[in-house]
Enzyme design. Structure first.
Site, PDB file in Angstrom:
ATOM      1  N   CYS A   1       3.224  -4.160   2.833  1.00 56.31           N
ATOM      2  CA  CYS A   1       3.964  -5.419   2.760  1.00 56.31           C
ATOM      3  C   CYS A   1       4.151  -6.012   4.153  1.00 56.31           C
ATOM      4  CB  CYS A   1       5.339  -5.179   2.136  1.00 56.31           C
ATOM      5  SG  CYS A   1       5.293  -4.646   0.424  1.00 56.31           S
TER       6      CYS A   1
ATOM      7  N   CYS B   1      10.395  -6.703  -1.660  1.00 55.57           N
ATOM      8  CA  CYS B   1      10.373  -5.747  -2.772  1.00 55.57           C
ATOM      9  C   CYS B   1      11.451  -4.687  -2.543  1.00 55.57           C
ATOM     10  CB  CYS B   1       8.988  -5.109  -2.898  1.00 55.57           C
ATOM     11  SG  CYS B   1       8.590  -3.932  -1.576  1.00 55.57           S
TER      12      CYS B   1
ATOM     13  N   GLU C   1      -3.815  -5.799   1.833  1.00 59.19           N
ATOM     14  CA  GLU C   1      -4.214  -5.098   0.612  1.00 59.19           C
ATOM     15  C   GLU C   1      -5.462  -4.256   0.871  1.00 59.19           C
ATOM     16  OE1 GLU C   1      -2.634  -8.632  -2.372  1.00 59.19           O
ATOM     17  OE2 GLU C   1      -4.784  -8.333  -2.137  1.00 59.19           O
ATOM     18  N   ASN C   2      -5.757  -3.377  -0.065  1.00 56.28           N
ATOM     19  CA  ASN C   2      -7.004  -2.616  -0.014  1.00 56.28           C
ATOM     20  C   ASN C   2      -7.494  -2.339  -1.425  1.00 56.28           C
ATOM     21  OD1 ASN C   2      -6.126   0.142  -0.896  1.00 56.28           O
ATOM     22  ND2 ASN C   2      -4.808  -0.047   0.896  1.00 56.28           N
ATOM     23  N   ALA C   3      -8.673  -1.769  -1.540  1.00 54.14           N
ATOM     24  CA  ALA C   3      -9.298  -1.563  -2.849  1.00 54.14           C
ATOM     25  C   ALA C   3      -8.508  -0.619  -3.740  1.00 54.14           C
ATOM     26  CB  ALA C   3     -10.732  -1.055  -2.678  1.00 54.14           C
TER      27      ALA C   3
ATOM     28  N   GLU D   1       6.876  -7.214   5.457  1.00 49.99           N
ATOM     29  CA  GLU D   1       8.100  -6.709   6.076  1.00 49.99           C
ATOM     30  C   GLU D   1       7.844  -5.359   6.753  1.00 49.99           C
ATOM     31  OE1 GLU D   1       9.321  -8.808   2.180  1.00 49.99           O
ATOM     32  OE2 GLU D   1       7.608  -7.697   2.949  1.00 49.99           O
TER      33      GLU D   1
END
Length: 138
Positions: free
Chosen positions: A59, A92, A50-52, A61
């Site tokens: 993901c 997803c 993740e990031n801000a 995958e």
């Protein structure tokens, strides 16, 4: 994982579990790991990052597929995705399409939790009536 599990699935589970522990999830705190096996037997793993600018992360995958492509491989023979919690941690929609780019409709996708595989689906079951590379051939 139980020793009665097929060795190829156990290896995928172990690789995905290791990747899951390395996930970078300061916002959702939901770690996901993925591992795939190619027809050559090579295993590639990825974790979610993740990031801000949430949700503009990557993901698990996607990471595994990117590692596979970087190594020069282009086919997925089997994939496993692991997440915590009671619910199934399925790929997803975007990742289902990414998997489809490199896998056949019969490719098994194993959905796992901390204790092992919870469900195995073919890619066709996970992404029915998919659009793939062969649709673009004239």
């Amino acid at each position: 994982m139980s020793k009665s599990v097929e060795p190829s699935i156990a290896a995928l589970f172990d690789a995905a579990k290791t990747a899951q522990r390395r996930a970078y999830t300061p916002y959702s705190h939901f770690n996901v790991g993925a591992a795939l096996r190619t027809p050559s037997g090579a295993i590639f793993a990825g974790c979610n990052v993740e990031n801000a600018a949430y949700p503009q992360g990557a993901c698990a995958e996607t990471g595994a597929i990117s590692a596979m492509a970087l190594a020069g491989e282009t086919r997925i023979a089997e994939m496993l995705v692991i997440g915590d919690g009671e619910g199934l941690c399925t790929p997803c929609g975007g990742c289902r399409q990414r998997i489809r780019e490199f896998a056949s409709p019969q490719t098994p996708v194993h959905i796992a939790g901390p204790d092992g595989v919870r469900l195995t689906l073919s890619l066709a079951e996970l992404l029915p009536y998919s659009f793939g590379p062969e649709n673009l051939k004239t």
